[in-house]
Design a protein around this motif. Structure first.
Motif, PDB file in Angstrom:
ATOM      1  N   ASN A 209     -26.294 -24.988  15.674  1.00  0.00           N
ATOM      2  CA  ASN A 209     -27.380 -23.997  15.889  1.00  0.00           C
ATOM      3  C   ASN A 209     -27.588 -23.564  14.889  1.00  0.00           C
ATOM      4  O   ASN A 209     -27.949 -24.557  13.405  1.00  0.00           O
ATOM      5  CB  ASN A 209     -26.756 -22.306  15.895  1.00  0.00           C
ATOM      6  N   ALA A 210     -29.231 -22.912  14.689  1.00  0.00           N
ATOM      7  CA  ALA A 210     -30.326 -23.314  13.494  1.00  0.00           C
ATOM      8  C   ALA A 210     -30.406 -21.810  13.351  1.00  0.00           C
ATOM      9  O   ALA A 210     -30.617 -21.183  14.295  1.00  0.00           O
ATOM     10  CB  ALA A 210     -31.609 -23.721  13.897  1.00  0.00           C
ATOM     11  N   ARG A 211     -30.739 -21.282  12.609  1.00  0.00           N
ATOM     12  CA  ARG A 211     -30.467 -19.804  11.533  1.00  0.00           C
ATOM     13  C   ARG A 211     -31.196 -20.276  10.511  1.00  0.00           C
ATOM     14  O   ARG A 211     -30.377 -20.522   9.830  1.00  0.00           O
ATOM     15  CB  ARG A 211     -30.091 -19.166  11.902  1.00  0.00           C
ATOM     16  N   TYR A 212     -32.093 -19.590  10.040  1.00  0.00           N
ATOM     17  CA  TYR A 212     -31.994 -18.561   8.135  1.00  0.00           C
ATOM     18  C   TYR A 212     -32.924 -19.929   8.204  1.00  0.00           C
ATOM     19  O   TYR A 212     -32.675 -20.106   6.780  1.00  0.00           O
ATOM     20  CB  TYR A 212     -30.944 -18.524   7.395  1.00  0.00           C
ATOM     21  N   GLY A 213     -33.768 -21.010   8.800  1.00  0.00           N
ATOM     22  CA  GLY A 213     -34.677 -22.371   8.225  1.00  0.00           C
ATOM     23  C   GLY A 213     -33.029 -23.161   8.397  1.00  0.00           C
ATOM     24  O   GLY A 213     -33.567 -24.270   7.396  1.00  0.00           O
ATOM     25  N   ALA A 214     -31.779 -23.220   8.151  1.00  0.00           N
ATOM     26  CA  ALA A 214     -31.212 -24.172   8.297  1.00  0.00           C
ATOM     27  C   ALA A 214     -30.041 -24.752   9.678  1.00  0.00           C
ATOM     28  O   ALA A 214     -30.618 -23.843  10.221  1.00  0.00           O
ATOM     29  CB  ALA A 214     -29.821 -23.895   7.365  1.00  0.00           C
ATOM     30  N   GLU A 215     -29.288 -25.722   9.857  1.00  0.00           N
ATOM     31  CA  GLU A 215     -28.912 -25.942  11.170  1.00  0.00           C
ATOM     32  C   GLU A 215     -27.297 -26.157  10.659  1.00  0.00           C
ATOM     33  O   GLU A 215     -27.331 -26.352   9.625  1.00  0.00           O
ATOM     34  CB  GLU A 215     -29.007 -27.526  10.610  1.00  0.00           C
ATOM     35  N   TYR A 216     -26.840 -25.602  11.342  1.00  0.00           N
ATOM     36  CA  TYR A 216     -25.014 -25.490  11.324  1.00  0.00           C
ATOM     37  C   TYR A 216     -24.284 -26.421  12.145  1.00  0.00           C
ATOM     38  O   TYR A 216     -25.155 -26.318  13.338  1.00  0.00           O
ATOM     39  CB  TYR A 216     -24.802 -23.593  11.218  1.00  0.00           C
ATOM     40  N   ALA A 217     -22.965 -26.702  11.874  1.00  0.00           N
ATOM     41  CA  ALA A 217     -22.390 -27.059  13.259  1.00  0.00           C
ATOM     42  C   ALA A 217     -21.106 -26.960  12.883  1.00  0.00           C
ATOM     43  O   ALA A 217     -20.379 -26.839  11.482  1.00  0.00           O
ATOM     44  CB  ALA A 217     -22.558 -28.332  13.049  1.00  0.00           C
ATOM     45  N   ILE A 218     -20.215 -27.017  13.946  1.00  0.00           N
ATOM     46  CA  ILE A 218     -18.791 -26.478  14.017  1.00  0.00           C
ATOM     47  C   ILE A 218     -18.466 -28.331  14.625  1.00  0.00           C
ATOM     48  O   ILE A 218     -18.602 -28.308  16.117  1.00  0.00           O
ATOM     49  CB  ILE A 218     -18.024 -25.640  14.783  1.00  0.00           C
ATOM     50  N   ASP A 219     -17.575 -29.256  14.021  1.00  0.00           N
ATOM     51  CA  ASP A 219     -17.278 -30.617  14.102  1.00  0.00           C
ATOM     52  C   ASP A 219     -15.322 -30.183  14.770  1.00  0.00           C
ATOM     53  O   ASP A 219     -15.220 -29.647  13.642  1.00  0.00           O
ATOM     54  CB  ASP A 219     -17.148 -31.370  12.955  1.00  0.00           C
ATOM     55  N   ARG A 220     -15.350 -30.985  16.034  1.00  0.00           N
ATOM     56  CA  ARG A 220     -14.006 -31.141  16.374  1.00  0.00           C
ATOM     57  C   ARG A 220     -12.919 -31.566  15.094  1.00  0.00           C
ATOM     58  O   ARG A 220     -11.488 -30.995  15.525  1.00  0.00           O
ATOM     59  CB  ARG A 220     -14.131 -32.374  17.065  1.00  0.00           C
ATOM     60  N   ALA A 221     -13.536 -32.622  14.395  1.00  0.00           N
ATOM     61  CA  ALA A 221     -12.905 -33.040  13.490  1.00  0.00           C
ATOM     62  C   ALA A 221     -11.685 -31.942  11.944  1.00  0.00           C
ATOM     63  O   ALA A 221     -10.901 -32.443  11.989  1.00  0.00           O
ATOM     64  CB  ALA A 221     -13.009 -34.487  12.824  1.00  0.00           C
ATOM     65  N   GLU A 222     -12.906 -31.410  12.384  1.00  0.00           N
ATOM     66  CA  GLU A 222     -12.025 -29.940  10.553  1.00  0.00           C
ATOM     67  C   GLU A 222     -11.303 -29.309  11.457  1.00  0.00           C
ATOM     68  O   GLU A 222     -10.368 -28.849  11.214  1.00  0.00           O
ATOM     69  CB  GLU A 222     -13.668 -29.512  10.563  1.00  0.00           C
ATOM     70  N   VAL A 223     -11.359 -28.974  12.591  1.00  0.00           N
ATOM     71  CA  VAL A 223     -10.305 -28.244  13.829  1.00  0.00           C
ATOM     72  C   VAL A 223      -9.586 -28.768  14.107  1.00  0.00           C
ATOM     73  O   VAL A 223      -8.506 -28.185  13.440  1.00  0.00           O
ATOM     74  CB  VAL A 223     -11.523 -27.281  14.690  1.00  0.00           C
ATOM     75  N   ARG A 224      -9.447 -30.094  14.080  1.00  0.00           N
ATOM     76  CA  ARG A 224      -7.696 -31.068  14.190  1.00  0.00           C
ATOM     77  C   ARG A 224      -8.078 -31.223  13.351  1.00  0.00           C
ATOM     78  O   ARG A 224      -6.298 -30.901  12.703  1.00  0.00           O
ATOM     79  CB  ARG A 224      -8.559 -31.967  14.958  1.00  0.00           C
ATOM     80  N   SER A 225      -8.425 -31.355  12.390  1.00  0.00           N
ATOM     81  CA  SER A 225      -7.387 -31.461  10.822  1.00  0.00           C
ATOM     82  C   SER A 225      -6.988 -30.491  10.278  1.00  0.00           C
ATOM     83  O   SER A 225      -5.404 -30.406   9.588  1.00  0.00           O
ATOM     84  CB  SER A 225      -8.367 -31.405   9.330  1.00  0.00           C
ATOM     85  N   LEU A 226      -7.139 -28.314  10.333  1.00  0.00           N
ATOM     86  CA  LEU A 226      -6.777 -27.294  10.720  1.00  0.00           C
ATOM     87  C   LEU A 226      -5.958 -27.021  10.906  1.00  0.00           C
ATOM     88  O   LEU A 226      -4.642 -27.046  10.391  1.00  0.00           O
ATOM     89  CB  LEU A 226      -7.878 -26.246  10.197  1.00  0.00           C
ATOM     90  N   LEU A 227      -5.504 -27.500  12.325  1.00  0.00           N
ATOM     91  CA  LEU A 227      -4.308 -27.316  13.167  1.00  0.00           C
ATOM     92  C   LEU A 227      -3.307 -28.663  12.910  1.00  0.00           C
ATOM     93  O   LEU A 227      -2.458 -27.820  12.792  1.00  0.00           O
ATOM     94  CB  LEU A 227      -4.617 -27.619  14.537  1.00  0.00           C
TER      95      LEU A 227
END
Length: 191
Positions: free
Chosen positions: A62-80
């Motif tokens: 999503n985009a907000r405050y003039g920036a773009e943000y993302a939630i990536d699968r790889a980081e979720v997998r890595s944490l789990l």
């Protein structure tokens, strides 16, 4: 763990308390491309986010405050994989739904506070963009009104419940395997 709410609803504060309760709770650092705050993000480029999207590796962007943000699968997998409990901060119901598609047990918590509380907290922490944050508070309120039948595991008024108690209730919900359900009081909550 998904913590959804408007600016200054206490997502950072409750996340810190969760980490005190159990060090396995780990703030998920979203990818960010653009200006603004840098703490709590993995800084990248818009091109990198686009490449991940094309590869099917994003759960949400999503985009907000003039920036773009993302939630990536790889980081979720890595944490789990490291036996961590990812704590994601969300401000859009659509994003919370997208994250829930990742196959794990998610505890989805709606943190809410009044507009006045948001204003006071933003001023107290020295935010330079209070008006922009209040605009997002109203957008979050409308998002909830538009999705009043969205299921939540917990709904917590952070202007009525302190962060330690909120974290304890959230951790109990996680430990007991609580699931999300439709709450009939969302319209009343956001008034």
């Amino acid at each position: 763990m998904i913590l959804y709410g408007p600016p200054s609803a206490g997502k950072d504060t409750v996340s810190a308390e969760l980490s005190h309760l159990n060090p396995a709770f780990t703030l998920f650092q979203r990818l960010k491309a653009g200006p603004g705050r840098t703490t709590g993000y993995r800084l990248t480029t818009a091109d990198h986010i686009n490449d991940l999207a094309l590869a099917g590796e994003l759960l949400y962007r999503n985009a907000r405050y003039g920036a773009e943000y993302a939630i990536d699968r790889a980081e979720v997998r890595s944490l789990l994989a490291a036996d961590r409990i990812p704590v994601l901060h969300m401000g859009q119901v659509e994003g919370a739904r997208a994250v829930e598609a990742f196959p794990t047990h998610w505890v989805k918590v709606l943190l809410w506070c009044s507009e006045e509380t948001t204003r006071e907290r933003c001023i107290a922490r020295g935010d330079k963009d209070v008006d922009a944050r209040l605009k997002v508070w109203h957008e979050t309120r409308q998002d909830l009104l538009d999705h009043a039948t969205e299921p939540w595991t917990l709904v917590i008024r952070t202007d009525e419940v302190g962060p330690v108690e909120a974290a304890q209730v959230i951790d109990f919900a996680r430990a007991s395997g609580s699931t999300s359900k439709v709450r009939g009081d969302i319209r009343e909550l956001v008034g």
